[in-house]
Design a protein around this motif. Structure first.
Motif, PDB file in Angstrom:
ATOM      1  N   THR A   5     -59.496   9.656  -4.558  1.00  0.00           N
ATOM      2  CA  THR A   5     -60.493   9.316  -3.850  1.00  0.00           C
ATOM      3  C   THR A   5     -60.453   7.838  -3.021  1.00  0.00           C
ATOM      4  O   THR A   5     -59.101   7.159  -2.898  1.00  0.00           O
ATOM      5  CB  THR A   5     -61.147   8.183  -5.321  1.00  0.00           C
ATOM      6  OG1 THR A   5     -61.222   8.746  -6.289  1.00  0.00           O
ATOM      7  CG2 THR A   5     -62.409   8.144  -5.142  1.00  0.00           C
ATOM      8  N   HIS A   6     -60.685   8.480  -1.660  1.00  0.00           N
ATOM      9  CA  HIS A   6     -61.149   7.751  -0.479  1.00  0.00           C
ATOM     10  C   HIS A   6     -61.541   5.955  -0.556  1.00  0.00           C
ATOM     11  O   HIS A   6     -61.906   6.176  -1.326  1.00  0.00           O
ATOM     12  CB  HIS A   6     -62.280   8.562   0.764  1.00  0.00           C
ATOM     13  CG  HIS A   6     -61.494   9.616   0.996  1.00  0.00           C
ATOM     14  ND1 HIS A   6     -60.064   9.184   2.193  1.00  0.00           N
ATOM     15  CD2 HIS A   6     -61.529  10.296   1.046  1.00  0.00           C
ATOM     16  CE1 HIS A   6     -59.472  10.687   1.923  1.00  0.00           C
ATOM     17  NE2 HIS A   6     -60.639  11.231   1.567  1.00  0.00           N
ATOM     18  N   VAL A   7     -61.067   5.605  -0.046  1.00  0.00           N
ATOM     19  CA  VAL A   7     -61.062   3.617   0.166  1.00  0.00           C
ATOM     20  C   VAL A   7     -62.723   3.611   0.261  1.00  0.00           C
ATOM     21  O   VAL A   7     -63.331   2.506  -0.927  1.00  0.00           O
ATOM     22  CB  VAL A   7     -60.520   3.001   0.799  1.00  0.00           C
ATOM     23  CG1 VAL A   7     -61.237   1.530   0.829  1.00  0.00           C
ATOM     24  CG2 VAL A   7     -58.995   2.864   0.316  1.00  0.00           C
TER      25      VAL A   7
ATOM     26  N   LEU B 253     -52.956  -1.474   4.428  1.00  0.00           N
ATOM     27  CA  LEU B 253     -52.685  -0.314   5.869  1.00  0.00           C
ATOM     28  C   LEU B 253     -51.740  -0.544   6.666  1.00  0.00           C
ATOM     29  O   LEU B 253     -51.335   0.413   6.932  1.00  0.00           O
ATOM     30  CB  LEU B 253     -54.289  -0.831   7.095  1.00  0.00           C
ATOM     31  CG  LEU B 253     -55.244   1.212   7.028  1.00  0.00           C
ATOM     32  CD1 LEU B 253     -54.930   1.874   7.248  1.00  0.00           C
ATOM     33  CD2 LEU B 253     -55.894   0.222   8.412  1.00  0.00           C
ATOM     34  N   ARG B 254     -51.389  -1.997   7.196  1.00  0.00           N
ATOM     35  CA  ARG B 254     -50.386  -1.670   7.381  1.00  0.00           C
ATOM     36  C   ARG B 254     -49.280  -1.126   6.743  1.00  0.00           C
ATOM     37  O   ARG B 254     -48.186  -0.329   7.750  1.00  0.00           O
ATOM     38  CB  ARG B 254     -49.935  -3.409   7.746  1.00  0.00           C
ATOM     39  CG  ARG B 254     -50.909  -4.224   8.659  1.00  0.00           C
ATOM     40  CD  ARG B 254     -49.910  -5.270   9.357  1.00  0.00           C
ATOM     41  NE  ARG B 254     -50.079  -6.337   7.560  1.00  0.00           N
ATOM     42  CZ  ARG B 254     -51.337  -6.878   7.442  1.00  0.00           C
ATOM     43  NH1 ARG B 254     -52.432  -7.065   8.150  1.00  0.00           N
ATOM     44  NH2 ARG B 254     -50.924  -7.989   6.617  1.00  0.00           N
ATOM     45  N   GLN B 255     -49.238  -1.555   5.745  1.00  0.00           N
ATOM     46  CA  GLN B 255     -47.739  -0.488   4.188  1.00  0.00           C
ATOM     47  C   GLN B 255     -48.283   1.062   4.784  1.00  0.00           C
ATOM     48  O   GLN B 255     -46.946   1.649   5.259  1.00  0.00           O
ATOM     49  CB  GLN B 255     -47.936  -1.005   3.418  1.00  0.00           C
ATOM     50  CG  GLN B 255     -47.465  -2.232   3.273  1.00  0.00           C
ATOM     51  CD  GLN B 255     -47.540  -2.870   1.664  1.00  0.00           C
ATOM     52  OE1 GLN B 255     -48.206  -1.738   1.028  1.00  0.00           O
ATOM     53  NE2 GLN B 255     -47.187  -3.825   0.851  1.00  0.00           N
TER      54      GLN B 255
ATOM     55  N   ASP C  92     -53.205   4.509  -2.856  1.00  0.00           N
ATOM     56  CA  ASP C  92     -52.585   2.758  -2.229  1.00  0.00           C
ATOM     57  C   ASP C  92     -53.247   1.939  -2.525  1.00  0.00           C
ATOM     58  O   ASP C  92     -52.657   0.751  -2.227  1.00  0.00           O
ATOM     59  CB  ASP C  92     -52.845   3.267  -0.779  1.00  0.00           C
ATOM     60  CG  ASP C  92     -52.570   4.585  -0.703  1.00  0.00           C
ATOM     61  OD1 ASP C  92     -51.071   5.674  -0.738  1.00  0.00           O
ATOM     62  OD2 ASP C  92     -53.339   5.427   0.374  1.00  0.00           O
ATOM     63  N   ILE C  93     -54.039   1.277  -3.077  1.00  0.00           N
ATOM     64  CA  ILE C  93     -54.461   0.270  -3.304  1.00  0.00           C
ATOM     65  C   ILE C  93     -54.721  -0.613  -4.832  1.00  0.00           C
ATOM     66  O   ILE C  93     -54.714  -1.880  -5.219  1.00  0.00           O
ATOM     67  CB  ILE C  93     -56.100  -0.354  -2.936  1.00  0.00           C
ATOM     68  CG1 ILE C  93     -56.802   0.739  -3.204  1.00  0.00           C
ATOM     69  CG2 ILE C  93     -55.871   0.085  -1.711  1.00  0.00           C
ATOM     70  CD1 ILE C  93     -58.633   0.308  -2.827  1.00  0.00           C
ATOM     71  N   MET C  94     -54.697   0.678  -5.746  1.00  0.00           N
ATOM     72  CA  MET C  94     -54.042   0.150  -7.086  1.00  0.00           C
ATOM     73  C   MET C  94     -52.959  -0.773  -7.804  1.00  0.00           C
ATOM     74  O   MET C  94     -52.381  -0.685  -6.837  1.00  0.00           O
ATOM     75  CB  MET C  94     -54.204   1.568  -7.885  1.00  0.00           C
ATOM     76  CG  MET C  94     -53.275   2.284  -8.320  1.00  0.00           C
ATOM     77  SD  MET C  94     -53.756   3.561  -8.603  1.00  0.00           S
ATOM     78  CE  MET C  94     -51.967   4.463  -8.939  1.00  0.00           C
ATOM     79  N   GLU C  95     -53.708  -1.029  -8.761  1.00  0.00           N
ATOM     80  CA  GLU C  95     -52.333  -2.204  -9.642  1.00  0.00           C
ATOM     81  C   GLU C  95     -52.103  -0.615 -10.188  1.00  0.00           C
ATOM     82  O   GLU C  95     -52.508  -0.285 -11.501  1.00  0.00           O
ATOM     83  CB  GLU C  95     -52.376  -3.277  -9.870  1.00  0.00           C
ATOM     84  CG  GLU C  95     -51.380  -3.926 -11.094  1.00  0.00           C
ATOM     85  CD  GLU C  95     -50.402  -4.257 -10.051  1.00  0.00           C
ATOM     86  OE1 GLU C  95     -49.344  -4.713 -10.353  1.00  0.00           O
ATOM     87  OE2 GLU C  95     -51.033  -5.231  -8.912  1.00  0.00           O
TER      88      GLU C  95
ATOM     89  N   VAL D  20     -63.613   1.174   9.217  1.00  0.00           N
ATOM     90  CA  VAL D  20     -63.742   3.495   9.471  1.00  0.00           C
ATOM     91  C   VAL D  20     -61.994   3.491   8.654  1.00  0.00           C
ATOM     92  O   VAL D  20     -61.990   4.081   8.440  1.00  0.00           O
ATOM     93  CB  VAL D  20     -64.579   3.462  10.610  1.00  0.00           C
ATOM     94  CG1 VAL D  20     -63.981   5.250  10.638  1.00  0.00           C
ATOM     95  CG2 VAL D  20     -65.605   3.120  10.794  1.00  0.00           C
ATOM     96  N   GLU D  21     -61.129   3.025   9.313  1.00  0.00           N
ATOM     97  CA  GLU D  21     -59.821   3.311   9.241  1.00  0.00           C
ATOM     98  C   GLU D  21     -59.614   3.314   7.419  1.00  0.00           C
ATOM     99  O   GLU D  21     -58.331   3.517   7.720  1.00  0.00           O
ATOM    100  CB  GLU D  21     -59.247   2.603  10.596  1.00  0.00           C
ATOM    101  CG  GLU D  21     -58.924   0.956  10.209  1.00  0.00           C
ATOM    102  CD  GLU D  21     -58.319   0.309  11.369  1.00  0.00           C
ATOM    103  OE1 GLU D  21     -57.187   1.000  12.102  1.00  0.00           O
ATOM    104  OE2 GLU D  21     -58.586  -0.838  11.091  1.00  0.00           O
ATOM    105  N   MET D  22     -60.253   2.593   6.913  1.00  0.00           N
ATOM    106  CA  MET D  22     -59.635   2.245   5.746  1.00  0.00           C
ATOM    107  C   MET D  22     -59.700   3.225   4.839  1.00  0.00           C
ATOM    108  O   MET D  22     -58.872   3.621   4.333  1.00  0.00           O
ATOM    109  CB  MET D  22     -60.549   0.905   4.989  1.00  0.00           C
ATOM    110  CG  MET D  22     -60.847  -0.198   6.022  1.00  0.00           C
ATOM    111  SD  MET D  22     -58.427  -1.034   6.005  1.00  0.00           S
ATOM    112  CE  MET D  22     -58.847  -2.130   6.529  1.00  0.00           C
ATOM    113  N   ASP D  23     -59.969   4.425   5.248  1.00  0.00           N
ATOM    114  CA  ASP D  23     -60.028   5.637   4.637  1.00  0.00           C
ATOM    115  C   ASP D  23     -59.201   6.642   4.770  1.00  0.00           C
ATOM    116  O   ASP D  23     -59.246   7.685   4.060  1.00  0.00           O
ATOM    117  CB  ASP D  23     -61.531   6.890   5.336  1.00  0.00           C
ATOM    118  CG  ASP D  23     -62.726   6.516   4.539  1.00  0.00           C
ATOM    119  OD1 ASP D  23     -62.647   5.893   3.055  1.00  0.00           O
ATOM    120  OD2 ASP D  23     -63.444   7.200   4.675  1.00  0.00           O
TER     121      ASP D  23
END
Length: 870
Positions: free
Chosen positions: A819-821, A863-865, A604-607, A595-598
């Motif tokens: 877009t949300h994860v 998420l930590r970052q 944030d996650i793309m290259e 849930v918290e990944m949203d």
């Protein structure tokens, strides 16, 4: 139960299941990739690629669609149904061959050794009988180990690898013909060699290989044998047939076609369609009834009677008509079943912890050494297992009174094959008339016969015998799983759990006075509890066990037991297959994100560091890009000079409408450097070039220099075939940060195919003069396309131009940077994507997302970052 819980926690702490850190060897760093600093867990490797399940809607494919009509569509569908039926039949025949060979070798071995024991028990030469048993077992295990040396992927059950493949990951070599041959012959030798392994798991792998290879009508192992079969030349079709083959393997192993279909859906396939369900079920039915037809005909001589549905038959659970107090189970028994599920989950978690510890030990101390060491380890396991089985059967057994074959205290079994099998496999070593040796009856038989003994034996087993058998079998099965032999885990888990369940029934009947209990039911529930605690399957395993028992009334207790066992085991660690997948570093996608990944977005996650091509690109640039990167897809872009607004402002770099913190860029640089060093290959971006030259700088003043150099080199072109003619020498800072309008994706395999076939045009010509390739020509080399490093550069004119627009996918799935994860994850997993471009509101590509960007480990790091930047 409290003791079991404590032992599990203790085991988990030692096995790093509760978070203990331990040192990592250079071999693991090199082979398995990075490690998390907090838990020292293996991170997914970046050399695993995804399947191309999404269709590439390019011009050659559209030309095929133009020629399609309803008649051709129905013919294509008919061919697919015929291929699915052939996969089921072939899988059933493979199971028949394995079953017949194992029965032949096992009967030969036990026949010779049992005769020797009966003779030597009076003459005092039991050591000779032990040597005979060792001779058989060591020979069979040695042959199985040699076959694994030929094809290392054939080791183990194969279920983790097939689960990864159905999840969308390309695992090299798992569906080759050589793997199938080594798997089939290896498993019959390992089972015949007396190891505590099963043949049901390898049957699933074998069925998947049949499903992958049969529709291709060709094999890399048989290069000279090829057929002109134009169908099913894509990863999409191949993965669907692998799903059908895996389900057929489950159906053949357990006689459970519905359970096989659910297994393929629950445990494997990350993307599914309704039309595939009927085909998979039909394939499973074909495998079940093919095996049933031949086994029933061979064993009973009644062809067409269909009496033996699978390799493992549990028999019929039925009380005697004369015993009115007997019930298979009652509502009061559900409480005992729940407790057994808890204990089964604890035992399964302990088993998984110990096996994970052994697997890590093998990775550090066995696998790096010469391959002969793996063979010696397998022989050592066989030697210890044989000695334990022989000594326990001769020394630790008790003589128990035989009951009538037609009447028992609790009930009788009416199925003909069950009664014959149970009574014919009783061992009477050193026991007087009308008694039998309970330990020898369990150890000195095939595992399937021992399971039938625990489910249906008229007489009783001593609680001490059951406890000793469970402990010895638990430890030896845990040690065996993971050795270099083809080995399944279903049957050993069922047998170990059945002994546990029978022990519970004996305790309840003897010490608590619950005489109405049906021991066979408790043995079945114990088997389900332990198996569920080890593999953590729920829906499919419930249906498999119900179909194997042919008793629908067991549905509720089996389902409750499996759910409780899974929940209990998940509290400590993952299932055994997921553990081994993690040890291999495979980027497996879970069912959904946390849930918290949203809190994260696609940006944030793309290259963000892309390697791209232009719609019209020179051959020298294409060859340079392909030879200096390992990417499998490249965005096709044009320069959007109207939006070239790149500048530094404050503490942020604004690039392509996406904001990056300086600290975030530096963190990514360090991560890419570490991954590049551990993988000893090209990372997924160009940041490694910078980090390798500036790894020593840690002072704040030097970080600014590092950032500036990264900015200057972010889009530096790769080396050309003719560096002195490279236009990059004249590029300014603004030219390197140009916005890129996205037009489509082109795959590496497509680019290499275009170069090999000379698809290009000269500067003096129009792009219309470029040769056109058909869809069949583009897919002719599937699944092993030519490699760019094997290309003869002397045959190419580096100044020629390639128009990639007819062959790119102009309409791939894309997402917005905001877009949300969870949405990104669901789109990627549900549609079976391999690459997901991130495109902003004005059509500019700002990044790309692959499977590695969606693994749980990567998302946790991001998420930590995210928390650190708040």
């Amino acid at each position: 139960m409290a003791g079991c819980r404590g032992s599990v926690c203790c085991c988990c702490r030692w096995c790093c299941c509760c978070g203990e850190r331990e040192s990592r060897t250079p071999e693991e760093l090199t082979i398995l990739g990075e490690t998390q600093e907090e838990e020292d867990e293996i991170l997914p490797r970046k050399d695993y690629e995804s399947l191309d399940y999404d269709r590439c809607i390019n011009d050659p494919y559209l030309e095929v669609l133009e020629t399609m009509d309803n008649k051709k569509g129905r013919r294509y569908e008919a061919v697919k149904w015929m291929v699915v039926f052939a996969i089921g039949v072939c899988t059933g025949l493979v199971g028949l061959f394995v079953d017949f060979s194992v029965r032949l070798f096992t009967q030969l071995k036990f026949g010779v050794v049992q005769t020797s024991v009966e003779e030597c028990s009076q003459k005092g030469c039991l050591a000779l009988s032990l040597l005979e048993l060792l001779g058989f077992n060591l020979t069979f295990v040695f042959l199985a180990s040699l076959l694994v040396l030929i094809e290392p992927v054939a080791a183990g059950s194969g279920i983790p690898e097939i689960k990864c493949y159905l999840n969308g990951v390309k695992v090299p070599g798992i569906v080759r013909l050589r793997t199938l041959l080594c798997k089939v012959f290896g498993v019959l030798f390992s089972v015949s060699g007396g190891l505590f392994v099963g043949k049901e798991g390898p049957m699933i792998h074998s069925g998947a290989v049949v499903g992958a290879g049969l529709p291709q009508f060709q094999s890399i192992s048989l290069r000279k044998i090829q057929f002109n079969f134009p169908y099913f030349r894509s990863d999409r079709d191949k993965r669907d047939f692998v799903s059908a083959g895996a389900a057929a393997g489950v159906a053949a192993a357990f006689g459970a076609p519905i359970g096989g279909t659910l297994f393929s859906l629950e445990e494997g396939s990350s993307f599914w369609n309704q039309g595939l369900t009927w085909k998979v079920l039909f394939c499973s039915m074909s495998a079940t009834f093919t095996l049933n037809f031949f086994r029933s005909g061979i064993q009973f001589g009644s062809w067409g009677s269909f009496q033996l549905p699978g390799l493992l038959n549990f028999g019929e659970f039925k009380c005697s008509d004369s015993d009115k107090k007997c019930h298979l189970w009652t509502a009061m028994d559900l409480g005992f079943f729940v407790v057994m599920g808890v204990i089964g989950g604890l035992l399964g978690a302990t088993f998984n912890c110990l096996n994970k510890r052994l697997a890590k030990y093998r990775m550090r101390n066995v696998h790096p050494k010469p391959k002969l060491v793996r063979v010696l380890e397998s022989l050592l396991v066989s030697l210890v297992t044989t000695v334990v089985v022989f000594v326990a059967s001769m020394v630790l057994g008790e003589c128990r009174q035989m009951s009538s074959t037609s009447q028992t205290g609790n009930g009788s079994f009416q199925l003909q094959v069950t009664s014959e099998d149970v009574n014919s496999t009783i061992k009477t070593f050193f026991c007087p008339n009308d008694t039998y040796n309970d330990m020898a009856t369990l150890f000195f038989n095939s595992q399937e016969s021992a399971i039938l003994q625990l489910f249906h034996q008229d007489g009783t087993f001593s609680p001490v015998t059951l406890a000793l058998f469970f402990i010895l079998y638990f430890l030896l099965a845990c040690w065996t799983f993971g050795t270099s032999v083809p080995s399944g885990l279903f049957v050993p888990s069922l047998l170990c759990g059945a002994a546990f369940g029978r022990l519970v029934a004996n305790v309840l009947k003897s010490y608590i006075g619950l005489g109405h209990l049906y021991s066979g039911t408790f043995a079945l529930i114990g088997a389900a509890a332990f198996l569920g605690g080890v593999v953590r399957m729920t829906i499919s395993l419930t249906v498999i066990l119900i179909e194997s028992t042919n008793e629908i009334t067991y549905g509720l207790p089996i389902m409750v037991t499996l759910m409780v066992a899974k929940w209990t085991g998940d509290f400590f660690n993952k299932g055994i297959y997921d553990i081994h997948i993690g040890l291999r570093g495979v980027p497996l996608l879970e069912w959904e994100t946390e849930v918290e990944m949203d809190k994260l977005r696609a940006s944030d996650i793309m290259e963000p560091n892309l390697t791209y091509v232009y719609p019209h690109t020179r051959i020298q640039s294409l060859v340079s890009i392909l030879r200096t990167t390992v990417h499998h897809a490249f965005p096709v872009v044009t320069e959007n000079r109207g939006n070239e607004k790149e500048f530094m402002k404050g503490n942020q770099l604004i690039s392509n409408n996406i904001k990056f913190k300086k600290s975030s860029i530096l963190t990514r640089a360090g991560e890419q450097r570490k991954r590049g060093q551990s993988m000893k290959s090209y990372p997924s971006s160009e940041l490694r070039n910078v980090c390798d030259e500036h790894v020593a700088s840690e002072e704040p003043a030097e970080k600014e220099d590092l950032l500036q150099q990264m900015l200057e080199r972010r889009y530096t072109p790769y080396p050309n075939l003719y560096p002195d003619q490279s236009p990059s020498e004249d590029w300014t800072m603004e030219e390197r940060f140009r916005p890129l309008t996205f037009h489509g994706l082109v795959l590496r395999s497509q680019l290499v195919t275009l170069l090999v076939r000379g698809v290009c045009y000269s500067e003096s010509q129009s792009s219309a003069s470029q040769p056109r390739l058909s869809y069949a020509e583009m897919a002719e080399d599937y699944p092993r396309y030519p490699d760019i490093h094997d290309l003869d550069l002397t045959l190419l004119n580096p100044r020629m131009i390639v128009d990639v627009t007819p062959y790119m996918n102009p309409s791939p799935f894309t997402v917005s940077p905001n877009t949300h994860v969870s949405q990104v994850f669901n789109l990627f997993r549900t549609m079976g994507l391999r690459h997901l471009p991130v495109v902003n509101a004005v059509g500019e590509i700002v990044g790309i997302i692959t499977r590695h960007n969606l693994t749980n480990e990567f998302l946790q790091a991001r998420l930590r970052q995210h928390y650190q930047t708040l």
